[in-house]
Design an enzyme around this catalytic site. Structure first.
Site, short mmCIF file in Angstrom:
data_model
loop_
_atom_site.label_atom_id
_atom_site.label_comp_id
_atom_site.label_asym_id
_atom_site.label_seq_id
_atom_site.Cartn_x
_atom_site.Cartn_y
_atom_site.Cartn_z
N HIS A 208 0.88 -1.18 0.00
CA HIS A 208 0.00 0.00 0.00
C HIS A 208 0.92 1.23 0.00
O HIS A 208 1.41 1.64 1.04
CB HIS A 208 -0.88 -0.06 1.26
CG HIS A 208 -1.81 1.08 1.45
ND1 HIS A 208 -3.18 0.92 1.54
CD2 HIS A 208 -1.59 2.42 1.57
CE1 HIS A 208 -3.75 2.10 1.73
NE2 HIS A 208 -2.82 3.03 1.76
N CYS A 241 -2.59 12.07 4.04
CA CYS A 241 -2.38 11.87 5.46
C CYS A 241 -2.17 13.26 6.03
O CYS A 241 -1.56 14.10 5.38
CB CYS A 241 -1.13 10.99 5.64
SG CYS A 241 -0.83 10.51 7.33
ZN ZN Z 1 -3.31 4.96 2.00
#
Ligand code: ZN
Length: 303
Positions: A208, A241
């Site tokens: 990922h 993020c």
């Molecule tokens: Zn991610």
């Protein structure tokens, strides 16, 4: 690398969860449902539809149950939901017939795990072991996701052995798939190749990657070289993020699919349909999205 003609690579689309949850403006439920239904008709076999985190923690996904209930998804698509803890699993099980897999997560570094879920890694593992037992009892396939597996924005290097030890605990608990997240885009291709070459785990290993520093697809190639055949990505390069601020998101699914197809791998995914999903997401978000193939279109010189 040998030509992988016809070899299959699995892709789990995580945009409706990992992508949407980082969008600052609340996306209307009807748009989420439409995008999920479009994605489910691209040939994707794995689709992470939403999460069962608390609404006050991630308001963007407060309508997760509603999206899951309403979205019309073909039977051959395996639906994943992200589950933070036992309470989240209880809530999700009210819609047990609407999904096939659960995705459980923790971080590879103590600081990141505390900032994310306010628990130590050990406390998270003990909780997740209970969740896995319960989920498997319900016939659900379990995927464990280890965040910041290639580096932590707070602690820097994360020793590989520590990541593998966490992975082994999750496998022993009953996870059939382990994903390693480069949550803030700190991985480099050499590191990735060594990491997956050393990962001796007898379950499906998934990479990922985030494209935070532009190395997402290079890391995919490195993982392929180490034998990885399963990836998670986000249409339109949605996601990101909060640390570092303003960072771009997951690798774009359409960039990943385009590259894999050009390299001779099969994914089962119709690239044009996938691009149409990203284009629709761009319209819904009202801003240009980061994926390259969305801008340039597929490689079509043969036509
Ligand atoms: Zn991610």
């Amino acid at each position: 690398m040998p030509t992988p003609e016809g070899e299959f690579v699995h892709i789990r689309e995580v945009g409706p969860r990992d992508g949407f949850q980082n969008e600052p403006e609340i996306i209307p439920t009807v748009d989420k449902v439409r995008l999920v239904e479009m994605l489910a008709r691209t040939g994707l076999r794995r689709l992470e539809v939403t999460s069962f985190v608390r609404a006050d923690v991630i308001p963007q996904l407060a309508d997760g149950a509603e999206v899951l209930r309403r979205a019309d998804i073909p039977d051959d698509v395996s639906v994943t939901v992200l589950i933070p803890n036992e309470r989240g699993l209880e809530n999700a099980l009210e819609l047990r017939d609407r999904f096939d897999e659960v995705n459980l997560f923790l971080s590879a570094s103590e600081t990141h795990n505390r900032k994310n879920v306010n628990r130590s890694i050990e406390e998270s593992l003990v909780g997740l072991e209970r969740v896995v037992t319960r989920a498997r009892g319900e016939g659900l396939r379990c995927e464990g996701v280890i965040s910041v597996a290639f580096g932590c924005p707070y602690e820097g290097d994360v020793p590989r052995e520590r990541v593998f030890a966490i992975a082994r605990r999750l496998v022993d608990a009953g996870c059939e798939e382990i994903a390693f997240g480069d949550t803030t885009g700190m991985a480099n291709p050499h590191q990735v190749r060594e990491f997956f070459t050393d990962a001796e785990l007898d379950v499906q290993l998934t990479a990922h990657f985030h494209n935070t520093r532009g190395q997402g697809l290079a890391n995919v190639v490195a993982a392929l070289a180490a034998g990885v055949r399963s990836f998670e990505s986000s249409f339109g390069e949605l996601g990101g993020c909060p640390v570092p601020r303003g960072a771009t998101g997951n690798i774009a699914s359409e960039d990943l699919v385009s590259m894999l197809h050009e390299m001779g791998y099969e994914t089962g995914i119709d690239l044009e349909r996938l691009i149409a999903c990203a284009r629709e997401a761009q319209r819904v978000m009202g801003r240009p999205l980061g994926s390259h193939v969305l801008t340039a279109g597929p490689v079509d010189w043969r036509r």
